[in-house]
Design a protein around this motif. Structure first.
Motif, PDB file in Angstrom:
ATOM      1  N   ASP A 136       0.678  -1.392  -0.006  1.00 30.53           N
ATOM      2  CA  ASP A 136      -0.085   0.131   0.074  1.00 30.53           C
ATOM      3  C   ASP A 136       1.000   1.363  -0.003  1.00 30.53           C
ATOM      4  N   GLU A 137       1.708   1.300   0.932  1.00 28.30           N
ATOM      5  CA  GLU A 137       2.906   2.491   0.962  1.00 28.30           C
ATOM      6  C   GLU A 137       3.388   2.772  -0.157  1.00 28.30           C
ATOM      7  N   CYS A 138       3.694   1.752  -1.069  1.00 33.60           N
ATOM      8  CA  CYS A 138       4.648   1.713  -2.226  1.00 33.60           C
ATOM      9  C   CYS A 138       3.475   2.411  -3.434  1.00 33.60           C
ATOM     10  N   GLY A 139       2.345   1.760  -3.532  1.00 36.37           N
ATOM     11  CA  GLY A 139       1.322   2.425  -4.315  1.00 36.37           C
ATOM     12  C   GLY A 139       1.124   3.813  -4.137  1.00 36.37           C
ATOM     13  N   LYS A 140       0.833   4.269  -2.837  1.00 39.20           N
ATOM     14  CA  LYS A 140       0.918   5.643  -2.463  1.00 39.20           C
ATOM     15  C   LYS A 140       2.221   6.577  -3.016  1.00 39.20           C
ATOM     16  N   GLU A 141       3.095   6.148  -2.702  1.00 39.29           N
ATOM     17  CA  GLU A 141       4.379   6.859  -3.205  1.00 39.29           C
ATOM     18  C   GLU A 141       4.708   6.878  -4.635  1.00 39.29           C
ATOM     19  N   ILE A 142       4.201   5.873  -5.254  1.00 35.47           N
ATOM     20  CA  ILE A 142       4.322   5.856  -6.801  1.00 35.47           C
ATOM     21  C   ILE A 142       3.240   6.898  -7.462  1.00 35.47           C
ATOM     22  N   PHE A 143       2.022   6.753  -6.844  1.00 36.10           N
ATOM     23  CA  PHE A 143       1.033   7.466  -7.292  1.00 36.10           C
ATOM     24  C   PHE A 143       1.256   8.979  -7.084  1.00 36.10           C
ATOM     25  N   LEU A 144       1.818   9.120  -5.689  1.00 32.95           N
ATOM     26  CA  LEU A 144       2.029  10.788  -5.573  1.00 32.95           C
ATOM     27  C   LEU A 144       3.418  11.305  -6.260  1.00 32.95           C
ATOM     28  N   GLY A 145       4.003  10.298  -6.396  1.00 30.98           N
ATOM     29  CA  GLY A 145       5.371  10.975  -7.425  1.00 30.98           C
ATOM     30  C   GLY A 145       4.760  11.356  -8.721  1.00 30.98           C
ATOM     31  N   MET A 146       3.692  10.822  -9.192  1.00 31.32           N
ATOM     32  CA  MET A 146       3.114  11.163 -10.406  1.00 31.32           C
ATOM     33  C   MET A 146       2.720  12.433 -10.541  1.00 31.32           C
ATOM     34  N   PRO A 191       4.618  11.374 -18.233  1.00 31.44           N
ATOM     35  CA  PRO A 191       6.006  11.661 -18.295  1.00 31.44           C
ATOM     36  C   PRO A 191       6.519  11.499 -16.835  1.00 31.44           C
ATOM     37  N   LYS A 192       6.045  11.865 -15.959  1.00 31.20           N
ATOM     38  CA  LYS A 192       6.377  11.600 -14.395  1.00 31.20           C
ATOM     39  C   LYS A 192       6.599  10.342 -13.955  1.00 31.20           C
ATOM     40  N   GLY A 193       5.393   9.438 -14.582  1.00 34.60           N
ATOM     41  CA  GLY A 193       5.501   7.979 -14.235  1.00 34.60           C
ATOM     42  C   GLY A 193       6.663   7.257 -14.899  1.00 34.60           C
ATOM     43  N   ASN A 194       6.785   7.678 -16.312  1.00 36.69           N
ATOM     44  CA  ASN A 194       7.875   7.279 -16.953  1.00 36.69           C
ATOM     45  C   ASN A 194       9.106   7.485 -16.388  1.00 36.69           C
ATOM     46  N   ARG A 195       9.392   8.643 -15.924  1.00 43.84           N
ATOM     47  CA  ARG A 195      10.463   9.043 -15.089  1.00 43.84           C
ATOM     48  C   ARG A 195      10.770   8.215 -13.834  1.00 43.84           C
ATOM     49  N   ILE A 196       9.869   7.893 -13.513  1.00 39.95           N
ATOM     50  CA  ILE A 196       9.714   7.190 -12.108  1.00 39.95           C
ATOM     51  C   ILE A 196      10.223   5.824 -12.394  1.00 39.95           C
ATOM     52  N   TRP A 197       9.633   5.166 -13.572  1.00 39.24           N
ATOM     53  CA  TRP A 197       9.851   3.887 -13.959  1.00 39.24           C
ATOM     54  C   TRP A 197      11.525   3.725 -14.345  1.00 39.24           C
ATOM     55  N   HIS A 198      12.180   4.842 -14.938  1.00 40.32           N
ATOM     56  CA  HIS A 198      13.476   4.678 -15.296  1.00 40.32           C
ATOM     57  C   HIS A 198      14.346   5.002 -14.082  1.00 40.32           C
ATOM     58  N   SER A 215      10.883   5.586  -2.592  1.00 45.75           N
ATOM     59  CA  SER A 215      11.850   5.020  -1.937  1.00 45.75           C
ATOM     60  C   SER A 215      12.720   3.848  -2.515  1.00 45.75           C
ATOM     61  N   LYS A 216      13.587   3.475  -2.103  1.00 48.17           N
ATOM     62  CA  LYS A 216      14.429   2.387  -2.940  1.00 48.17           C
ATOM     63  C   LYS A 216      13.653   0.926  -2.723  1.00 48.17           C
ATOM     64  N   ASN A 217      13.015   0.763  -1.654  1.00 49.46           N
ATOM     65  CA  ASN A 217      12.160  -0.379  -1.442  1.00 49.46           C
ATOM     66  C   ASN A 217      10.996  -0.399  -2.491  1.00 49.46           C
ATOM     67  N   CYS A 218      10.408   0.815  -2.392  1.00 50.12           N
ATOM     68  CA  CYS A 218       9.215   0.807  -3.380  1.00 50.12           C
ATOM     69  C   CYS A 218       9.649   0.969  -4.959  1.00 50.12           C
ATOM     70  N   CYS A 219      10.871   1.329  -5.277  1.00 51.01           N
ATOM     71  CA  CYS A 219      11.240   0.924  -6.354  1.00 51.01           C
ATOM     72  C   CYS A 219      11.664  -0.536  -6.846  1.00 51.01           C
ATOM     73  N   LEU A 220      12.151  -0.918  -5.890  1.00 57.92           N
ATOM     74  CA  LEU A 220      12.270  -2.534  -6.076  1.00 57.92           C
ATOM     75  C   LEU A 220      10.945  -3.145  -6.231  1.00 57.92           C
ATOM     76  N   GLN A 221       9.846  -2.947  -5.530  1.00 62.51           N
ATOM     77  CA  GLN A 221       8.652  -3.493  -5.716  1.00 62.51           C
ATOM     78  C   GLN A 221       8.124  -3.235  -7.233  1.00 62.51           C
ATOM     79  N   LEU A 222       8.205  -2.088  -7.764  1.00 61.88           N
ATOM     80  CA  LEU A 222       7.842  -1.431  -8.755  1.00 61.88           C
ATOM     81  C   LEU A 222       8.493  -2.279  -9.938  1.00 61.88           C
ATOM     82  N   ILE A 223       9.775  -2.429  -9.893  1.00 54.51           N
ATOM     83  CA  ILE A 223      10.390  -3.262 -11.005  1.00 54.51           C
ATOM     84  C   ILE A 223      10.534  -4.678 -10.883  1.00 54.51           C
TER      85      ILE A 223
END
Length: 120
Positions: free
Chosen positions: A49-59, A104-111, A66-74
Motif C-alpha cells: 500500500d505505502e509503495c502504491g501511494k508513493e508511486i501515485f504521489l510521485g506522478m 511523463p513523471k510516471g515514465n521518469r519514476i520507472w526509469h 523510496s528504494k524499497n518501493c522502486c524495487l517492488q515497482l520493478i
C-alpha cells in the motif's frame, strides 16, 4: 479493519471510473487484456500500500519513491502493469487535465527505479 488495502480500493475506483469514461467515449478497454478492471486490480496488488501511494504521489507531486518501493515497482509490478495503471489514472476526470505531466513523471519514476534495481 485498519490494514484495509487502500491501493486496492483506489484501483477499483480507478477501474470503474475508467470503464465509465471509456463507455462515455465509446472506446473499448485494451483488447489484448481480457477483464481489464481485474487486470488493474491484480497489478495494484503487486506492491505494498505505502509503495502504491508513493508511486501515485510521485506522478502528481514532487515526492521521491523510496528504494524499497522502486524495487517492488520493478521486480513485482513490472512495466506493463505500471503503464496500464498510469493510463487508467489519467483517464479519470479528476486527473485527466494533468495527463500531459503525470504520464511523463510516471515514465521518469520507472526509469529511476530501473536504475536503482540495476545497482542492487
Amino acid at each position: 479493519m485498519e490494514k484495509f488495502n487502500i491501493l486496492i480500493m483506489v484501483t477499483l475506483i480507478l477501474a470503474s471510473g475508467l470503464m465509465a469514461s471509456l463507455a462515455q467515449k465509446n472506446i473499448s478497454p485494451p483488447r489484448h487484456v481480457p477483464g481489464y478492471p481485474l487486470h488493474l486490480l491484480h497489478c495494484a496488488r503487486r506492491v505494498e500500500d505505502e509503495c502504491g501511494k508513493e508511486i501515485f504521489l510521485g506522478m502528481f507531486e514532487k515526492l521521491p519513491v523510496s528504494k524499497n518501493c522502486c524495487l517492488q515497482l520493478i521486480k513485482k509490478m513490472g512495466k506493463t502493469c505500471h503503464d496500464d495503471l498510469d493510463k487508467a489514472i489519467v483517464h479519470l476526470r479528476k486527473y485527466s487535465s494533468r495527463a500531459s505531466t503525470a504520464i511523463p513523471k510516471g515514465n521518469r519514476i520507472w526509469h529511476k527505479c530501473a536504475l536503482v534495481a540495476r545497482h542492487t
